[in-house]
Design an enzyme around this catalytic site. Structure first.
Site, mmCIF file in Angstrom:
data_model
loop_
_atom_site.group_PDB
_atom_site.id
_atom_site.type_symbol
_atom_site.label_atom_id
_atom_site.label_comp_id
_atom_site.label_asym_id
_atom_site.label_seq_id
_atom_site.Cartn_x
_atom_site.Cartn_y
_atom_site.Cartn_z
ATOM 1 N N THR A 132 0.741 -1.342 -0.001
ATOM 2 C CA THR A 132 0.027 0.043 -0.013
ATOM 3 C C THR A 132 0.791 1.381 0.162
ATOM 4 O OG1 THR A 132 -1.357 1.304 1.427
ATOM 5 C CG2 THR A 132 0.063 -0.247 2.467
ATOM 6 N N ASP A 133 0.323 2.408 -0.573
ATOM 7 C CA ASP A 133 0.979 3.550 -0.498
ATOM 8 C C ASP A 133 1.060 4.182 1.102
ATOM 9 O OD1 ASP A 133 -1.811 4.488 -0.073
ATOM 10 O OD2 ASP A 133 -1.635 5.972 -1.455
ATOM 11 N N GLU A 134 0.242 3.531 2.148
ATOM 12 C CA GLU A 134 0.210 4.007 3.252
ATOM 13 C C GLU A 134 1.794 3.854 4.123
ATOM 14 O OE1 GLU A 134 -3.198 3.620 5.518
ATOM 15 O OE2 GLU A 134 -4.458 3.233 4.101
ATOM 16 N N TYR A 168 -1.677 -0.596 11.026
ATOM 17 C CA TYR A 168 -1.778 -1.468 9.679
ATOM 18 C C TYR A 168 -0.624 -1.106 8.799
ATOM 19 C CZ TYR A 168 -3.328 -1.762 5.038
ATOM 20 O OH TYR A 168 -3.024 -1.936 3.473
ATOM 21 N N LYS A 226 2.344 -3.182 7.177
ATOM 22 C CA LYS A 226 2.655 -3.642 5.788
ATOM 23 C C LYS A 226 4.104 -3.209 5.388
ATOM 24 C CE LYS A 226 0.282 -4.817 2.999
ATOM 25 N NZ LYS A 226 -0.057 -6.066 2.193
HETATM 26 P P1 NAD Z 1 -9.349 -7.575 2.127
HETATM 27 O O1 NAD Z 1 -9.347 -7.259 3.591
HETATM 28 O O2 NAD Z 1 -10.545 -7.474 1.342
HETATM 29 O O3 NAD Z 1 -8.766 -9.170 1.688
HETATM 30 C C1 NAD Z 1 -7.919 -9.821 2.457
HETATM 31 C C2 NAD Z 1 -7.865 -11.152 2.267
HETATM 32 O O4 NAD Z 1 -6.932 -11.913 3.099
HETATM 33 C C3 NAD Z 1 -9.301 -12.069 2.513
HETATM 34 O O5 NAD Z 1 -9.889 -12.800 1.806
HETATM 35 C C4 NAD Z 1 -9.014 -12.650 3.778
HETATM 36 O O6 NAD Z 1 -9.607 -13.811 4.207
HETATM 37 C C5 NAD Z 1 -7.510 -13.072 3.656
HETATM 38 N N1 NAD Z 1 -6.679 -13.351 4.802
HETATM 39 C C6 NAD Z 1 -6.580 -12.589 5.821
HETATM 40 N N2 NAD Z 1 -5.518 -13.042 6.783
HETATM 41 C C7 NAD Z 1 -5.434 -14.100 6.146
HETATM 42 C C8 NAD Z 1 -4.341 -15.400 6.525
HETATM 43 N N3 NAD Z 1 -3.565 -15.353 7.832
HETATM 44 N N4 NAD Z 1 -4.103 -16.296 5.599
HETATM 45 C C9 NAD Z 1 -4.893 -16.218 4.301
HETATM 46 N N5 NAD Z 1 -5.686 -15.672 4.207
HETATM 47 C C10 NAD Z 1 -5.828 -14.382 4.913
HETATM 48 O O7 NAD Z 1 -7.996 -6.864 1.571
HETATM 49 P P2 NAD Z 1 -7.784 -6.020 0.201
HETATM 50 O O8 NAD Z 1 -8.401 -4.776 0.398
HETATM 51 O O9 NAD Z 1 -8.456 -7.104 -0.863
HETATM 52 O O10 NAD Z 1 -6.299 -5.776 -0.033
HETATM 53 C C11 NAD Z 1 -5.493 -6.993 -0.463
HETATM 54 C C12 NAD Z 1 -3.805 -6.433 -0.512
HETATM 55 O O11 NAD Z 1 -3.912 -5.086 -1.144
HETATM 56 C C13 NAD Z 1 -3.556 -6.276 1.096
HETATM 57 O O12 NAD Z 1 -2.309 -6.710 1.419
HETATM 58 C C14 NAD Z 1 -3.583 -4.967 1.341
HETATM 59 O O13 NAD Z 1 -2.738 -4.458 2.276
HETATM 60 C C15 NAD Z 1 -3.337 -4.286 -0.165
HETATM 61 N N6 NAD Z 1 -3.842 -3.036 -0.455
HETATM 62 C C16 NAD Z 1 -5.181 -2.512 -0.427
HETATM 63 C C17 NAD Z 1 -5.663 -1.472 -0.727
HETATM 64 C C18 NAD Z 1 -7.164 -1.119 -0.636
HETATM 65 O O14 NAD Z 1 -7.378 -0.075 -1.062
HETATM 66 N N7 NAD Z 1 -8.034 -2.069 -0.375
HETATM 67 C C19 NAD Z 1 -4.863 -0.503 -1.267
HETATM 68 C C20 NAD Z 1 -3.363 -0.730 -1.545
HETATM 69 C C21 NAD Z 1 -3.053 -2.055 -1.045
#
Ligand code: NAD
Length: 367
Positions: A133-135, A176, A180
């Site tokens: 993430t950009d965070e 968080y 990350k």
């Molecule tokens: P999300 O919370 O919607 O989904 C996370 C998924 O990971 C879920 O399906 C959950 O069941 C699974 N999970 C959690 N813990 C687990 C474990 N211990 N073992 C196996 N599976 C596990 O998250 P998202 O929004 O889809 O984000 C996905 C990735 O992208 C993350 O790494 C997040 O940091 C990154 N990200 C998200 C955003 C955003 O805006 N949502 C932006 C930039 C980066």
């Protein structure tokens, strides 16, 4: 190619799997623990494919991760599994340390041993793509006012504003983003020390279909439809750079298939918006699609700001545009309309993911 995707039942992971099964001939193994944020319904349009398999596994469970790698023999890993909600990380950081740091370490070690055992050509072609993430870059701070300009780096009028580049030092603010950032450091170290072919991407805020209704955009849409308050932290002047999730999914597939190991790519939508603008835009589109006697804007309720809340995030995405010819298809205006239309057509999905699994016990929202 066969890709192992962790967190494939989540918001972004499911978009990546839908993209790959629909637009390529690749095979996908979805490894997911199915926490409250994981939902296999998000994959219903592709899960009947013979090129899709699901493994309910926790990335912290080394023996199970080893088994999945040995059994499915993937050519690449895309690592998206994470605890992802900032407010939850403030209320209870332990799960974030466990999954985001220990889980990433466990996966990196399993991947390293698997990769070292591959034959020459497969070892050369193997990729470990860590999605972040950009965070991790922290806070770009306040904007000079009044706001002006249109595009990236132009919002202060004539003044060029800072953006996150791949060289920006890490300065995470929340449990968080700190977890990350730690996982990014581990992934980079496994590349540097062991030669594991790691790629890292850091992306701005995503929005779009199948977004769990605890995050700002789906929460506002659903609350508005139920005439509930639309909670906005503080004045709502925090700025995020919004990217439509399907644009992110396309970028991630480009990086894992065409990116250079050892490189980091920032991914962003060039769509900087204040949270209050996002909420007002949703109100105005809903007014058009589901007219209400008084404007939905009257439901906007300012709540106490989140501790440690970063003011502004904005991505410089020129590297991925230049080197991998990726750019977003959606503007915020087109993407937010598609998103609202999707939620209006899928209110049943929202009810199902909320029932029993989501306690609306606080007004806080994240962006
Ligand atoms: P999300 O919370 O919607 O989904 C996370 C998924 O990971 C879920 O399906 C959950 O069941 C699974 N999970 C959690 N813990 C687990 C474990 N211990 N073992 C196996 N599976 C596990 O998250 P998202 O929004 O889809 O984000 C996905 C990735 O992208 C993350 O790494 C997040 O940091 C990154 N990200 C998200 C955003 C955003 O805006 N949502 C932006 C930039 C980066």
């Amino acid at each position: 190619m066969k890709l192992l995707i962790t967190g494939g039942a989540g918001f972004i992971g499911s978009a990546v799997i839908r993209h790959i099964i629909t637009n390529t001939k690749d095979k996908v193994v979805n490894l997911d623990k199915l926490t409250y944020a994981g939902n296999l319904e998000s994959l219903s349009e592709v899960s009947d494919s013979g090129r899709y398999a699901f493994e309910k596994v926790d990335i912290c469970n080394r023996a199970e991760v080893d088994r999945v790698l040995a059994q499915h023999q993937p050519g690449a890993i895309m690592h998206l599994a994470a605890e992802s909600h900032v407010d939850r990380s403030i209320d209870g950081p332990a799960a974030f340390i466990e999954t985001n740091i220990v889980g990433t370490y466990t996966l990196l070690e399993a991947a390293r041993h698997y990769w070292q055992g591959l034959h020459e050509q497969r070892r050369t072609n193997f990729r470990f793509h860590h999605i972040s993430t950009d965070e991790v870059y922290g806070d770009l701070g306040e904007l000079p006012s009044p706001l002006g300009g249109e595009g990236p780096g132009e919002r202060g009028g004539d003044q060029e504003l800072p953006l996150f580049t791949e060289q920006t030092p890490y300065a995470p603010s929340s449990p968080y983003s700190a977890s990350k950032a730690s996982s990014d450091h581990l992934a980079r170290a496994w590349q540097r020390t062991y030669g594991l072919p790691v790629l890292i991407t850091n992306c701005s805020n995503n929005y779009g279909p199948y977004h769990f209704p605890e995050k700002l955009i789906p929460l506002v849409i659903l609350n508005a439809l139920e005439n509930k308050p639309l909670p906005v932290y503080g004045k709502g002047d925090q700025i995020r750079d919004w990217l439509y999730v399907e644009d992110h999914a396309r970028a991630l597939y480009k990086v894992v298939t065409e990116g250079k190991p050892g490189e980091t790519y920032n991914i962003g939508g060039h769509n900087e918006k204040q949270n209050i603008e996002v909420v007002q835009t949703i109100c105005d589109i809903l007014q058009e699609l589901r007219p209400r006697q008084n404007s939905y804007r009257e439901l906007i309720t300012h709540v106490q700001d989140r501790p440690g809340h970063d003011m502004r995030y904005a991505i410089d995405a020129r590297k991925i545009q230049r080197e991998l010819s990726w750019s977003p298809n959606e503007t915020f205006e087109t993407g937010i309309r598609k998103t609202i239309e999707w939620y209006l057509e899928n209110l049943d999905w929202c009810k199902r993911v909320q029932d029993g699994r989501y306690q609306r016990d606080r007004l806080g929202v994240t962006a």
